[in-house]
Design a protein around this motif. Structure first.
Motif, PDB file in Angstrom:
ATOM      1  N   VAL A  32       9.064  -4.686  10.390  1.00  0.00           N
ATOM      2  CA  VAL A  32       8.542  -5.752  11.252  1.00  0.00           C
ATOM      3  C   VAL A  32       8.694  -7.109  10.573  1.00  0.00           C
ATOM      4  CG1 VAL A  32       6.435  -6.712  12.285  1.00  0.00           C
ATOM      5  CG2 VAL A  32       6.945  -4.274  12.520  1.00  0.00           C
ATOM      6  N   LEU A  33       8.395  -7.165   9.279  1.00  0.00           N
ATOM      7  CA  LEU A  33       8.523  -8.430   8.552  1.00  0.00           C
ATOM      8  C   LEU A  33       9.980  -8.885   8.507  1.00  0.00           C
ATOM      9  CD1 LEU A  33       7.236 -10.692   6.905  1.00  0.00           C
ATOM     10  CD2 LEU A  33       7.475  -9.252   4.863  1.00  0.00           C
ATOM     11  N   GLY A  44       3.813   1.534   5.607  1.00  0.00           N
ATOM     12  CA  GLY A  44       4.548   0.546   4.824  1.00  0.00           C
ATOM     13  C   GLY A  44       5.965   0.341   5.326  1.00  0.00           C
ATOM     14  N   ILE A  45       6.597   1.416   5.760  1.00  0.00           N
ATOM     15  CA  ILE A  45       7.950   1.313   6.312  1.00  0.00           C
ATOM     16  C   ILE A  45       7.940   0.458   7.573  1.00  0.00           C
ATOM     17  CG2 ILE A  45       9.762   2.634   7.484  1.00  0.00           C
ATOM     18  CD1 ILE A  45       9.258   4.889   5.485  1.00  0.00           C
ATOM     19  N   ALA A  66       0.977   9.057   5.020  1.00  0.00           N
ATOM     20  CA  ALA A  66       0.551   8.132   6.068  1.00  0.00           C
ATOM     21  C   ALA A  66       0.712   6.680   5.633  1.00  0.00           C
ATOM     22  CB  ALA A  66      -0.901   8.413   6.452  1.00  0.00           C
ATOM     23  N   PHE A  67       0.294   6.363   4.420  1.00  0.00           N
ATOM     24  CA  PHE A  67       0.404   4.988   3.938  1.00  0.00           C
ATOM     25  C   PHE A  67       1.866   4.581   3.741  1.00  0.00           C
ATOM     26  CE2 PHE A  67      -4.127   5.226   3.105  1.00  0.00           C
ATOM     27  CZ  PHE A  67      -4.522   3.916   3.315  1.00  0.00           C
ATOM     28  N   THR A  68       2.696   5.528   3.328  1.00  0.00           N
ATOM     29  CA  THR A  68       4.117   5.208   3.176  1.00  0.00           C
ATOM     30  C   THR A  68       4.745   4.913   4.529  1.00  0.00           C
ATOM     31  OG1 THR A  68       4.259   6.642   1.223  1.00  0.00           O
ATOM     32  CG2 THR A  68       6.321   6.027   2.280  1.00  0.00           C
ATOM     33  N   TRP A  72       0.815  -1.220   0.000  1.00  0.00           N
ATOM     34  CA  TRP A  72       0.000   0.000   0.000  1.00  0.00           C
ATOM     35  C   TRP A  72       0.848   1.268   0.000  1.00  0.00           C
ATOM     36  CZ3 TRP A  72      -4.348  -1.557   3.993  1.00  0.00           C
ATOM     37  CH2 TRP A  72      -5.308  -2.316   3.324  1.00  0.00           C
ATOM     38  N   SER A  73       2.107   1.168   0.457  1.00  0.00           N
ATOM     39  CA  SER A  73       2.975   2.344   0.390  1.00  0.00           C
ATOM     40  C   SER A  73       3.292   2.702  -1.060  1.00  0.00           C
ATOM     41  CB  SER A  73       4.267   2.112   1.170  1.00  0.00           C
ATOM     42  OG  SER A  73       5.062   1.093   0.590  1.00  0.00           O
TER      43      SER A  73
END
Length: 497
Positions: free
Chosen positions: A454-455, A448-449, A443-445, A285-286
């Protein structure tokens, strides 16, 4: 050819895990020169065709943005809100049909026929768009266009995953996706040229954009049916028997099984319950939200700098060209080092900078034209490497080909759902500062970061945990069948970071 990742190398040397002793010896004795030669042969036939097809798909999906500044809205008596609705309606079938389409494609022997049929259908629909007379007709057309375009991108990624090893996929997906960036540039140039047909046969210029591009799509559908590669076993005309055996054996080794049961509900549930894919969706989504928002509104943003429609079309070319170069460059390094996260994170940071500056400076855009235009280029630099990286990260960590087919469709499906958000964040009454558009993209970026980090940490921890057990300990604790059924959850599997 890049080195195989640890998981593939392990599987190639485990005859019970998907490859016979004879095939293992064959792979070991297949020379590096022969490997490079066969991969180059595949590259020369598969990748250019997908690049052209995705170029067509991208242009057909986004050319409504070009027609908007050529008079689409007043011609159909549409408001800005109705335009956003027409954009968004495309994504309802586009999102819902992607997973089912990949399930169908995964069961077919000839992707060329199925994808050729989809392309032909949306080409005819695009042609018909040139004759639409009102808002209601445009909504119906956009819905059908979304339905038939839905299967192409996840289908293309699936086909690529069947021809290449996981650590070879990102560069190929990136080359495919650069045609989207190139398409953004070419779309503006093409629309600029076609719009000069205004008045020909009594039709407005924006109608000719749809008609000409629809005819080109139908021609590409025929090319897809005739020229797109299906599988190594169906390619004896240009592959030798040894090359076919090599391509098939290495896929079996990479998949970790000599055979898989077909699609079933268990596979679908395993995708739905996989926590990793939701972090990948956030990372996707980022790209998806700011990208879809910007690609439909970039001509408007540039026009708000004081440029006329024709020049605004032409000035969309450099940002997309930057995006194309960026996507390819980052993907080459990601495949070379078999490391996905940094080559997603760096582009995401570029997006933060680009949209941060636009958010603060666009209100005075006439005094900051050069800076704001540079930020459009920087935004494209950051957006386009993300999708290839996220999709390659997904493919690398799913050895089961049936689950992979569903996961590819699911990730792209939800990624495109972000496009629905993107349709509404550039509001006409906020022009030229677009605080909602730039702020939402920021906000979406940022989300995404966080997801990518986390992944990365979670997969690193899983690899560290698995490394605490020796191969002997693992084989004593689990049977071969249990290890096979565990797939990527097996302690023998090493996640790609």
């Amino acid at each position: 050819m890049a080195e195989k990742d640890a998981a593939v190398m392990h599987l190639e040397n485990q005859p019970g895990n998907g490859i016979s002793v004879e095939d293992a010896e064959f792979l070991a004795n297949f020379s590096d020169e022969a490997k490079k030669k066969v991969i180059k042969k595949v590259d020369m036939r598969l990748v250019p065709m997908f690049v052209l097809l995705y170029l067509v798909a991208y242009i057909d999906k986004t050319n409504i943005g070009n027609t908007k500044i050529e008079g689409l809205l007043p011609s159909l008596n549409m408001s800005g809100l109705q335009y956003n609705i027409a954009l968004s309606i495309f994504f309802i079938p586009y999102v819902l049909a992607e997973v089912p389409s990949n399930i169908i494609l995964n069961r077919l022997k000839r992707p060329s026929q199925y994808l050729g049929f989809l392309i032909f259908c949306w080409g005819v629909i695009m042609l018909c768009t040139g004759f639409v007379q009102n808002f209601a007709g445009l909504v119906v057309i956009r819905f059908l266009l979304g339905l038939f375009e839905a299967g192409f991108l996840p289908g293309a990624v699936l086909v690529i995953s069947k021809w290449y090893l996981p650590n070879e996929t990102q560069t190929r997906i990136a080359i495919l996706y650069t045609s989207a960036a190139s398409g953004g540039a070419f779309s503006g140039l093409l629309a600029f040229a076609i719009a000069k047909m205004d008045g020909t046969a009594g039709l407005e210029g924006w109608r000719w954009i749809f008609i000409i591009e629809g005819l080109a799509t139908v021609a590409m559908a025929v090319a897809c049916y005739l020229l797109l590669l299906d599988s190594p076993s169906l390619s004896p005309g240009w592959l030798s028997p040894d090359e076919i055996r090599y391509l098939e054996a290495r896929q079996q080794a990479a998949n970790g099984h000599s055979h898989h049961e077909g699609f079933n509900k268990r596979i679908l549930w395993s995708v739905l319950a996989d926590w990793k894919i939701y972090l990948l969706i956030l990372a996707n989504w980022s790209n998806a939200v700011p990208n879809y928002a910007l690609k439909f509104n970039m001509p408007d943003v540039i026009q708000s700098m004081g440029y006329k429609a024709a020049n605004a079309q032409l000035l969309t070319i450099p940002p997309y060209a930057v995006g194309a170069i960026s996507a390819y460059t980052f993907s080459v390094f990601a495949d070379r080092y078999s490391w996905r996260m940094p080559f997603i994170l760096i582009p995401q940071c570029s997006l933060i900078i680009a949209f941060g500056i636009l958010f603060s400076k666009a209100a005075d855009i006439n005094d900051n034209i050069a800076l704001c235009y540079f930020c459009l280029c920087l935004a494209c630099f950051g957006m386009y490497p993300i999708l290839p990286g996220v999709n390659a990260w997904n493919v690398c960590n799913i050895p089961n080909p049936h689950k992979r087919a569903v996961a590819i469709g699911y990730l792209i499906c939800f990624g495109n759902a972000g496009g629905i958000v993107g349709r509404f964040i550039y509001k006409a009454d906020e022009r030229p500062q677009y605080p909602t558009g730039y702020g939402t993209s920021l906000a979406f970026t940022a989300a995404g970061i966080v997801a990518a980090l986390v992944l990365e940490f979670s997969l690193w921890k899983a690899n560290q945990r698995n490394a605490l057990m020796s191969t002997v300990e693992i084989e004593e604790k689990y049977t071969e069948d249990q290890l096979r059924d565990m797939e990527e959850r097996s302690p023998l599997f090493k996640y790609t970071l």
